[in-house]
Design an enzyme around this catalytic site. Sequence first.
Site, PDB file in Angstrom:
ATOM      1  N   SER A 171       0.840  -1.191   0.000  1.00 55.32           N
ATOM      2  CA  SER A 171       0.000   0.000   0.000  1.00 55.32           C
ATOM      3  C   SER A 171       0.874   1.238   0.000  1.00 55.32           C
ATOM      4  CB  SER A 171      -0.859   0.003   1.252  1.00 55.32           C
ATOM      5  OG  SER A 171      -0.013   0.109   2.367  1.00 55.32           O
ATOM      6  N   LYS A 172       0.251   2.347  -0.282  1.00 56.68           N
ATOM      7  CA  LYS A 172       0.957   3.625  -0.228  1.00 56.68           C
ATOM      8  C   LYS A 172       1.630   3.768   1.131  1.00 56.68           C
ATOM      9  CE  LYS A 172       0.370   6.445  -3.820  1.00 56.68           C
ATOM     10  NZ  LYS A 172       0.988   5.425  -4.653  1.00 56.68           N
ATOM     11  N   ARG A 173       0.937   3.302   2.152  1.00 58.92           N
ATOM     12  CA  ARG A 173       1.416   3.540   3.494  1.00 58.92           C
ATOM     13  C   ARG A 173       2.678   2.760   3.836  1.00 58.92           C
ATOM     14  NH1 ARG A 173      -0.616   1.500   7.804  1.00 58.92           N
ATOM     15  NH2 ARG A 173      -2.149   0.368   6.561  1.00 58.92           N
ATOM     16  N   LYS A 174       2.627   1.422   3.647  1.00 61.68           N
ATOM     17  CA  LYS A 174       3.792   0.674   4.119  1.00 61.68           C
ATOM     18  C   LYS A 174       4.724   0.186   3.011  1.00 61.68           C
ATOM     19  CE  LYS A 174       1.140  -3.501   4.990  1.00 61.68           C
ATOM     20  NZ  LYS A 174       1.036  -4.704   5.729  1.00 61.68           N
ATOM     21  N   SER A 184       5.103   0.686  -0.014  1.00 60.02           N
ATOM     22  CA  SER A 184       5.547   1.423  -1.184  1.00 60.02           C
ATOM     23  C   SER A 184       6.836   2.187  -0.902  1.00 60.02           C
ATOM     24  CB  SER A 184       4.457   2.354  -1.695  1.00 60.02           C
ATOM     25  OG  SER A 184       4.406   3.477  -0.871  1.00 60.02           O
TER      26      SER A 184
END
Length: 463
Positions: free
Chosen positions: A233-236, A238
């Site tokens: 995800s963008k959060r982790k 990426s």
Amino acid sequence: MSVRVRFAPSNTGYLHLGGARTALFNYLFARHHDGDFLLRVEDTDQERSQEKYTDAILDAHEWLGMEPDEDVVFQSDRMDLYREKAEDLIESGDAYRDYSTEEEIEEARKEAFASGDKTAHTRLWRDRDDEPEDRDSVVRIKAPLEGSLTVEDHVQGEVTVDAEELDDFVILRSDGTPTYNFCVVVDDADMDITHVIRGKDHLNNTFRQLYVYDALGYEPPEFGHLPLISGLSKRKGSRSVQEYREDGYIREGLVNYLARLGWAHGDQELFSRDELVELFGLDGVNASSGEFDEDKLQWFNAEWLKKLEADELAERWATYLHKRDFEVELDERLVDITEVMRARGQTLGEMTEESDYFFKDEIERNEDDVEEWLTPDILEMFEELIEVLADLDDWDRGDIDTTIRDLCDRHGEGLGAIAQPVRVATTGGTSSPGLFETLAMLGRPRALNRLNEGLEIIRSRTE
Ligand code: GLU
């Protein structure tokens, strides 16, 4: 024919784990077949392409040990070639200029959808040969109108799409810039690519690329579309390769983890680079998506921290420490510390956090630990400890061991009476490797200095 593969990132961002995995699979495939691994930077997006991203991508490849076998190809250097090939296709009747306005296309798109013909609006000019001078034009390729196209994919198996799904897509925009699906084919053919290995998200593009190959008269390469990685995800997930490197991941850990993200060989988990090269094949790649798991990545890294030769790991750690402004020498002492600390952290970053007292001049001591352990009742033993240690001829683990044990015996105490106080005094907290080796590795001046500081603290508490 020898295998030639390429990784083709666009330079609109850093190299993230998904891209790194695609690059790795291409690299391993090339090495396994004694072929060539090439790198092509797709830098035609004038707004978003940036040189700093190109540098970071190349740097990440170098760090991961996946350097390309030939000069890096930049699409921006090849604009003339794309235009020339587009002209060839207009000439041969496989492509044509479309002078429709945006409004006309929009209108036709609505009608097309209403009538169930999803691609008719892309063919408005296909059978026209007028060339209005007051209008801009794009160049479109002619898609097959009937039948179907099939890809025998090495990972996804046989995948077929009906011609009715295929549009006359734009190959040159009105400003003369080529589009992705066109450049890729011109380049892959020109670079003699034999196998295109990329993410499954490109499978739809592959069908469009097939009729470009056909129009240009090229034999298409073979394809392998890799499963996507979920959980990036963008959060982790990426985060870029660069960021993992800064956290203290080592290439062996990252490469091993990435290799296992979608590829398997029995139930083996740990693979050296040589083993990966020997065993890698597209038949071992899973068709369904793999899940990104940070804990697993850490586990692989920790395993490789333990497997590397201590000298080699010490050298990498020294580089890492220098980047973090620690002044360390790559000497026997650092190798000793490496040996001990590599089991106490999953990354070079964690190893550093757990052991920075070895490298700093000044340490901060945990207040609660000071309160609990540097207490007036050990004053006498602590004073004597400093004296006997200062008298040692050799500052080595064995002599430190005997000296401290003798001291405890003389005082009728167990080692426990002094171990934690010494740790708190010399390392700032209560979790360090074995007491004697910690003192030995700190070195005499640092150890004695800190014991004296500890003594001052104890004395101040007796007042
Ligand atoms: N530039 C494309 C990407 O980054 C390349 C896809 C391909 O390998 O053809 O996704």
